[in-house]
Design a protein around this motif. Structure first.
Motif, mmCIF file in Angstrom:
data_model
loop_
_atom_site.group_PDB
_atom_site.id
_atom_site.type_symbol
_atom_site.label_atom_id
_atom_site.label_comp_id
_atom_site.label_asym_id
_atom_site.label_seq_id
_atom_site.Cartn_x
_atom_site.Cartn_y
_atom_site.Cartn_z
ATOM 1 N N PRO A 102 0.605 -0.764 0.258
ATOM 2 C CA PRO A 102 0.140 -0.030 -0.591
ATOM 3 C C PRO A 102 0.411 1.085 0.134
ATOM 4 C CG PRO A 102 0.441 -0.881 2.345
ATOM 5 C CD PRO A 102 0.678 -1.835 1.265
ATOM 6 N N LYS A 103 0.021 2.823 -0.382
ATOM 7 C CA LYS A 103 1.199 3.693 -0.047
ATOM 8 C C LYS A 103 1.081 4.569 0.753
ATOM 9 C CE LYS A 103 2.830 6.741 -2.930
ATOM 10 N NZ LYS A 103 3.895 6.500 -3.661
ATOM 11 N N ARG A 104 2.203 4.197 1.634
ATOM 12 C CA ARG A 104 2.405 5.214 2.802
ATOM 13 C C ARG A 104 1.648 6.502 2.506
ATOM 14 N NH1 ARG A 104 5.976 8.314 6.083
ATOM 15 N NH2 ARG A 104 6.607 7.127 7.878
ATOM 16 N N PRO A 105 0.979 6.628 4.472
ATOM 17 C CA PRO A 105 -0.011 7.862 3.921
ATOM 18 C C PRO A 105 0.379 8.792 3.753
ATOM 19 C CG PRO A 105 -0.964 6.666 6.023
ATOM 20 C CD PRO A 105 0.487 5.456 5.197
ATOM 21 N N GLN A 106 1.931 9.254 5.127
ATOM 22 C CA GLN A 106 2.032 10.089 5.381
ATOM 23 C C GLN A 106 3.659 10.700 4.445
ATOM 24 O OE1 GLN A 106 2.056 7.314 7.311
ATOM 25 N NE2 GLN A 106 0.722 7.534 8.623
ATOM 26 N N PRO A 107 3.361 11.705 4.487
ATOM 27 C CA PRO A 107 5.144 12.584 2.821
ATOM 28 C C PRO A 107 6.178 11.039 4.547
ATOM 29 C CG PRO A 107 4.370 13.909 5.078
ATOM 30 C CD PRO A 107 3.094 12.854 5.116
ATOM 31 N N ARG A 108 6.903 12.033 3.285
ATOM 32 C CA ARG A 108 8.533 10.924 4.107
ATOM 33 C C ARG A 108 9.584 11.788 4.896
ATOM 34 N NH1 ARG A 108 10.706 7.664 0.324
ATOM 35 N NH2 ARG A 108 9.731 7.370 -2.073
ATOM 36 N N PRO A 109 9.867 11.252 6.044
ATOM 37 C CA PRO A 109 9.995 11.824 7.338
ATOM 38 C C PRO A 109 11.429 12.905 6.633
ATOM 39 C CG PRO A 109 10.668 9.740 7.615
ATOM 40 C CD PRO A 109 9.370 9.660 6.244
ATOM 41 N N GLN A 119 16.256 8.854 10.520
ATOM 42 C CA GLN A 119 15.240 9.660 10.888
ATOM 43 C C GLN A 119 15.041 10.748 12.314
ATOM 44 O OE1 GLN A 119 11.870 6.383 9.716
ATOM 45 N NE2 GLN A 119 10.793 7.747 11.180
ATOM 46 N N THR A 120 15.078 11.948 11.622
ATOM 47 C CA THR A 120 15.128 12.918 12.809
ATOM 48 C C THR A 120 13.632 13.538 13.034
ATOM 49 O OG1 THR A 120 15.531 14.579 10.820
ATOM 50 C CG2 THR A 120 17.350 13.596 11.868
ATOM 51 N N SER A 121 12.851 13.143 12.004
ATOM 52 C CA SER A 121 11.381 13.595 12.191
ATOM 53 C C SER A 121 10.000 12.446 12.214
ATOM 54 C CB SER A 121 10.740 14.552 11.577
ATOM 55 O OG SER A 121 11.091 13.475 9.958
ATOM 56 N N GLN A 122 9.162 11.951 12.224
ATOM 57 C CA GLN A 122 7.598 11.575 12.591
ATOM 58 C C GLN A 122 8.726 10.116 13.489
ATOM 59 O OE1 GLN A 122 6.287 9.782 8.514
ATOM 60 N NE2 GLN A 122 6.522 12.264 8.048
ATOM 61 N N LYS A 123 8.896 10.776 14.565
ATOM 62 C CA LYS A 123 9.603 9.261 15.623
ATOM 63 C C LYS A 123 8.045 8.950 16.593
ATOM 64 C CE LYS A 123 14.258 11.293 16.496
ATOM 65 N NZ LYS A 123 15.286 11.707 16.934
ATOM 66 N N GLN A 235 4.342 4.442 12.129
ATOM 67 C CA GLN A 235 3.100 5.838 12.357
ATOM 68 C C GLN A 235 1.462 5.781 13.042
ATOM 69 O OE1 GLN A 235 5.398 8.679 12.428
ATOM 70 N NE2 GLN A 235 6.416 7.439 11.814
ATOM 71 N N GLU A 236 1.503 4.254 12.799
ATOM 72 C CA GLU A 236 0.287 3.138 13.241
ATOM 73 C C GLU A 236 0.244 2.143 13.307
ATOM 74 O OE1 GLU A 236 -2.941 3.661 9.091
ATOM 75 O OE2 GLU A 236 -1.496 5.833 10.080
ATOM 76 N N VAL A 237 -0.255 1.276 14.751
ATOM 77 C CA VAL A 237 -0.696 -0.005 14.474
ATOM 78 C C VAL A 237 -0.577 -0.684 13.169
ATOM 79 C CG1 VAL A 237 -1.480 -2.053 15.513
ATOM 80 C CG2 VAL A 237 -0.914 -0.069 16.740
#
Length: 274
Positions: A102-109, A119-123, A235-237
């Motif tokens: 599936p397409k990851r819904p969030q933008p890239r971190p 990663q420095t964001s979306q921890k 980012q989610e379960v």
């Protein structure tokens, strides 16, 4: 009237003070130029070193010697981490493991560093990290004849999964490491078939490591495989199942085995003939 001797001319008050003034101006100009170069360079190095330390522990010592090593490795990094490795069609296994993602819904971190590469964001919150650890251990339990857990060969710490006893594609010192998990940001590194790496990148789940497939002058060639990829933190379960499938794809590349998930029950997975 005869001209004064050179020494006598230099000792003349007007000539003497002019020479001193010229010398002082030259020294002042040289010092100003040196300071204008050295001070910004020092500021850059201190800031860059601080950023290196802020990434936490990794495969390189967290000291200035480690920082100098990373500074050298920067000379060899790939230009585009979102460009997948090139398939040669001589790979074994021939095909990738993943059919779709599936397409990851969030933008890239935001991602920084080389070793460590983090990663420095979306921890994510700590409970997602713990759930991801449980998911990795569940893969070991469901494939106990093929997998073991231990400390990462690449990172020298942190949970990693290893394929045993034989490997089709080398990862870290032929240990069979297929993935490792980073406690600081919950991202993972793993090695994938070129087709699987392309799918993971195109669907927004990860990117190649800056040194993936790069030949390093003076360090005996490549430090990392072509398909060495960072997979972003969940980012989610519901994303943990996707990450498990990507880890299974890493097992396929390293050993030609189709690892079963915990929901499929205990069993020995199919191994591709070399």
């Amino acid at each position: 009237m005869a001209a004064p001797a050179p020494d006598q001319a230099l000792l003349h008050p007007d000539n003497f003070f002019s020479s001193i003034l010229s010398l002082n101006l030259a020294q002042l100009l040289g010092s100003t130029i040196a300071i204008s170069i050295v001070l910004p360079l020092c500021r850059f190095v201190l800031r860059d070193y601080s950023n290196f330390l802020a990434l936490g522990p990794g495969g390189t010592p967290s000291n200035f010697v480690g920082y100098l090593r990373i500074s050298y490795l920067r000379l060899f990094t790939i230009k585009d981490p979102f460009r997948p490795p090139t398939a040669t069609y001589s790979e074994r296994p021939v095909n990738g493991f993943l059919r779709e993602l599936p397409k990851r819904p969030q933008p890239r971190p935001s991602v920084a560093g080389i070793a460590p590469h983090r990663q420095t964001s979306q921890k994510p919150p700590k409970y997602l990290y713990q759930l991801l650890r449980i998911a990795l251990y569940s893969l070991v339990s469901a494939n106990s004849k093929l997998l073991r857990s231990g400390n990462s060969c690449f990172e020298k710490h942190g949970l990693a999964l290893f394929l045993c006893p034989t490997h089709m594609n080398r990862t870290c010192k032929d240990t069979g490491e297929i993935c490792h998990l980073h406690p600081s940001d919950s991202s993972m590194h793993l090695t994938l078939h070129p087709a699987d790496a392309a799918l993971v990148i195109s669907q927004g789940w990860g990117e190649r490591h800056p040194l993936a497939g790069c030949a390093i002058l003076g360090l005996g060639g490549r430090l990392l495989p072509e398909g060495f990829v960072m997979v972003y933190a969940p980012q989610e379960v519901g994303q943990i199942g996707v990450l498990k499938d990507i880890v299974r794809a890493a097992g396929w590349w390293v050993g030609g085995v189709g690892l079963v998930s915990a929901s499929e029950g205990q069993g020995v997975s199919t191994r591709v003939k070399a």
